[in-house]
Design a protein around this motif. Structure first.
Motif, PDB file in Angstrom:
ATOM      1  N   ALA A   1       3.073  -4.746  10.651  1.00 11.33           N
ATOM      2  CA  ALA A   1       2.982  -4.727   9.118  1.00 11.33           C
ATOM      3  C   ALA A   1       2.152  -3.617   8.340  1.00 11.33           C
ATOM      4  CB  ALA A   1       2.113  -6.207   8.478  1.00 11.33           C
ATOM      5  N   SER A   2       1.589  -3.481   9.171  1.00  7.53           N
ATOM      6  CA  SER A   2       1.093  -1.793   9.369  1.00  7.53           C
ATOM      7  C   SER A   2       1.859  -0.780   9.419  1.00  7.53           C
ATOM      8  CB  SER A   2      -0.578  -1.747  10.521  1.00  7.53           C
ATOM      9  OG  SER A   2      -1.251  -2.740   9.218  1.00  7.53           O
ATOM     10  N   ILE A   3       2.112  -0.260  10.104  1.00 10.27           N
ATOM     11  CA  ILE A   3       3.508   0.345  11.230  1.00 10.27           C
ATOM     12  C   ILE A   3       4.300   0.901  10.413  1.00 10.27           C
ATOM     13  CG2 ILE A   3       5.050   1.366  12.999  1.00 10.27           C
ATOM     14  CD1 ILE A   3       3.172  -0.506  15.057  1.00 10.27           C
ATOM     15  N   ILE A   4       4.770  -0.611  10.502  1.00  9.06           N
ATOM     16  CA  ILE A   4       5.946  -0.358   9.385  1.00  9.06           C
ATOM     17  C   ILE A   4       6.164  -0.307   7.731  1.00  9.06           C
ATOM     18  CG2 ILE A   4       8.385  -2.239   7.886  1.00  9.06           C
ATOM     19  CD1 ILE A   4       8.405  -3.208  10.961  1.00  9.06           C
ATOM     20  N   SER A   5       4.682  -0.819   6.758  1.00 10.58           N
ATOM     21  CA  SER A   5       4.568  -0.541   5.868  1.00 10.58           C
ATOM     22  C   SER A   5       4.236   0.963   5.288  1.00 10.58           C
ATOM     23  CB  SER A   5       3.384  -1.201   5.803  1.00 10.58           C
ATOM     24  OG  SER A   5       2.508  -1.359   6.558  1.00 10.58           O
ATOM     25  N   HIS A   6       3.488   1.821   6.160  1.00 10.20           N
ATOM     26  CA  HIS A   6       3.371   3.309   6.628  1.00 10.20           C
ATOM     27  C   HIS A   6       4.560   3.954   6.475  1.00 10.20           C
ATOM     28  CE1 HIS A   6      -0.606   2.071   6.302  1.00 10.20           C
ATOM     29  NE2 HIS A   6      -0.910   3.180   5.438  1.00 10.20           N
ATOM     30  N   GLU A   7       5.390   3.123   7.141  1.00 12.09           N
ATOM     31  CA  GLU A   7       7.000   4.236   7.756  1.00 12.09           C
ATOM     32  C   GLU A   7       8.042   3.996   6.313  1.00 12.09           C
ATOM     33  OE1 GLU A   7       7.738   4.048  12.530  1.00 12.09           O
ATOM     34  OE2 GLU A   7       8.485   2.256  10.698  1.00 12.09           O
ATOM     35  N   ILE A   8       8.342   3.233   5.587  1.00  8.72           N
ATOM     36  CA  ILE A   8       8.725   2.730   4.395  1.00  8.72           C
ATOM     37  C   ILE A   8       8.208   3.070   2.812  1.00  8.72           C
ATOM     38  CG2 ILE A   8      10.186   1.660   5.654  1.00  8.72           C
ATOM     39  CD1 ILE A   8       9.211  -1.103   4.283  1.00  8.72           C
ATOM     40  N   GLU A   9       6.920   3.557   2.938  1.00 11.62           N
ATOM     41  CA  GLU A   9       6.382   3.778   1.871  1.00 11.62           C
ATOM     42  C   GLU A   9       7.175   4.726   0.571  1.00 11.62           C
ATOM     43  OE1 GLU A   9       2.365   4.909   1.686  1.00 11.62           O
ATOM     44  OE2 GLU A   9       2.662   6.271   3.037  1.00 11.62           O
ATOM     45  N   THR A  10       6.873   3.879  -0.294  1.00  7.08           N
ATOM     46  CA  THR A  10       7.478   4.879  -1.226  1.00  7.08           C
ATOM     47  C   THR A  10       6.557   5.056  -3.024  1.00  7.08           C
ATOM     48  OG1 THR A  10       8.613   3.318  -2.798  1.00  7.08           O
ATOM     49  CG2 THR A  10      10.114   4.574  -0.840  1.00  7.08           C
ATOM     50  N   GLU A  11       7.185   5.622  -3.290  1.00  5.34           N
ATOM     51  CA  GLU A  11       5.229   6.018  -4.540  1.00  5.34           C
ATOM     52  C   GLU A  11       5.558   4.345  -5.391  1.00  5.34           C
ATOM     53  OE1 GLU A  11       6.455   9.407  -7.324  1.00  5.34           O
ATOM     54  OE2 GLU A  11       6.365  10.763  -5.522  1.00  5.34           O
ATOM     55  N   LEU A  12       6.793   4.198  -5.716  1.00  4.04           N
ATOM     56  CA  LEU A  12       6.948   2.510  -6.263  1.00  4.04           C
ATOM     57  C   LEU A  12       6.226   1.890  -5.779  1.00  4.04           C
ATOM     58  CD1 LEU A  12       8.270   1.065  -8.847  1.00  4.04           C
ATOM     59  CD2 LEU A  12      10.398   0.739  -7.775  1.00  4.04           C
TER      60      LEU A  12
ATOM     61  N   PRO B   1       3.654   1.338  -2.559  1.00  2.00           N
ATOM     62  CA  PRO B   1       2.247   2.437  -1.205  1.00  2.00           C
ATOM     63  C   PRO B   1       2.361   1.516  -0.549  1.00  2.00           C
ATOM     64  CG  PRO B   1       1.035   1.593  -3.626  1.00  2.00           C
ATOM     65  CD  PRO B   1       2.370   0.959  -3.727  1.00  2.00           C
ATOM     66  N   ALA B   2       1.890   2.115   0.942  1.00  2.00           N
ATOM     67  CA  ALA B   2       1.621   0.672   2.268  1.00  2.00           C
ATOM     68  C   ALA B   2       0.557  -0.306   1.792  1.00  2.00           C
ATOM     69  CB  ALA B   2       1.557   1.996   3.284  1.00  2.00           C
ATOM     70  N   THR B   3      -0.426  -0.551   1.038  1.00  2.00           N
ATOM     71  CA  THR B   3      -1.091  -1.304   0.440  1.00  2.00           C
ATOM     72  C   THR B   3       0.007  -2.405   0.429  1.00  2.00           C
ATOM     73  OG1 THR B   3      -1.669  -0.281  -0.676  1.00  2.00           O
ATOM     74  CG2 THR B   3      -3.192   0.077   0.948  1.00  2.00           C
ATOM     75  N   ALA B   4       0.692  -2.446  -0.355  1.00  2.00           N
ATOM     76  CA  ALA B   4       1.904  -2.841  -1.039  1.00  2.00           C
ATOM     77  C   ALA B   4       2.830  -3.661  -0.467  1.00  2.00           C
ATOM     78  CB  ALA B   4       2.315  -2.622  -2.151  1.00  2.00           C
ATOM     79  N   LEU B   5       3.518  -3.052   0.423  1.00  2.00           N
ATOM     80  CA  LEU B   5       4.044  -3.257   2.019  1.00  2.00           C
ATOM     81  C   LEU B   5       3.621  -3.819   2.597  1.00  2.00           C
ATOM     82  CD1 LEU B   5       5.880  -0.146   1.956  1.00  2.00           C
ATOM     83  CD2 LEU B   5       7.695  -3.067   1.470  1.00  2.00           C
ATOM     84  N   ARG B   6       2.183  -3.262   3.291  1.00  2.00           N
ATOM     85  CA  ARG B   6       1.643  -4.618   4.162  1.00  2.00           C
ATOM     86  C   ARG B   6       1.125  -6.055   3.668  1.00  2.00           C
ATOM     87  NH1 ARG B   6      -3.166  -6.338   5.756  1.00  2.00           N
ATOM     88  NH2 ARG B   6      -3.154  -5.729   8.927  1.00  2.00           N
ATOM     89  N   THR B   7       0.872  -5.714   2.193  1.00  2.00           N
ATOM     90  CA  THR B   7       0.333  -7.548   2.211  1.00  2.00           C
ATOM     91  C   THR B   7       1.338  -8.582   1.738  1.00  2.00           C
ATOM     92  OG1 THR B   7      -1.289  -6.604   0.916  1.00  2.00           O
ATOM     93  CG2 THR B   7      -0.042  -8.755   0.096  1.00  2.00           C
TER      94      THR B   7
END
Length: 149
Positions: free
Chosen positions: A8-19, A21-27
């Protein structure tokens, strides 16, 4: 941390966007995945290690660097969103993953575990596709019908 936390941490940082962010994607990733997904992802990691053409293929390398594995995890999140009726967010995940990993996997398709996905040259898996256990999908593959059958 668990395998799921790490992915979750790795992927969220790879695909984060302005809309998103990685923290929201990880959650989002951790909230959506279920026990069945956890089992399928473990099988996907094993498939990445066993079927990768790389000589130094290890679980750690697959976890950190295998974009096909990362794409499958994102598909599993989008599929859960689709099943929950959150189709807009599922399509957002699909679109983000498609532009980042060159793999367009419709969130409504059904994919089992133990899949090895090579996304280097683009992969398209349509809404009507059903992918079973232990399948290898190489780059440049399109699965699914036109919907007009």
């Amino acid at each position: 941390p668990s395998l799921m936390d790490a992915l979750a941490s790795i992927i969220s940082h790879e695909i984060e966007t302005e809309l998103m962010p990685a923290t929201a994607l990880r959650t989002l990733v951790l909230d959506q995945l279920r026990l069945g997904d956890d089992k399928n992802i473990h099988l996907d990691v094993v498939a990445s290690v066993n079927r990768s053409p790389s000589e130094d293929s290890t679980a750690l390398n697959a976890l950190l660097f295998h974009q096909g594995l990362h794409c499958l995890v994102c598909y599993r999140v989008a599929h859960r969103l689709w099943q929950a009726g959150r189709t807009g967010l599922a399509y957002y995940m699909q679109s983000t993953v498609s532009s980042h990993y060159a793999a367009d996997i419709h969130p409504a398709c059904e994919m089992k575990g133990g899949i090895y996905l090579s996304v280097g040259g683009g992969v398209v898996i349509g809404e009507t596709a059903r992918v079973g256990r232990g399948v290898t999908i190489l780059q440049g593959v399109t699965l699914g019908g036109t919907g007009r059958e």
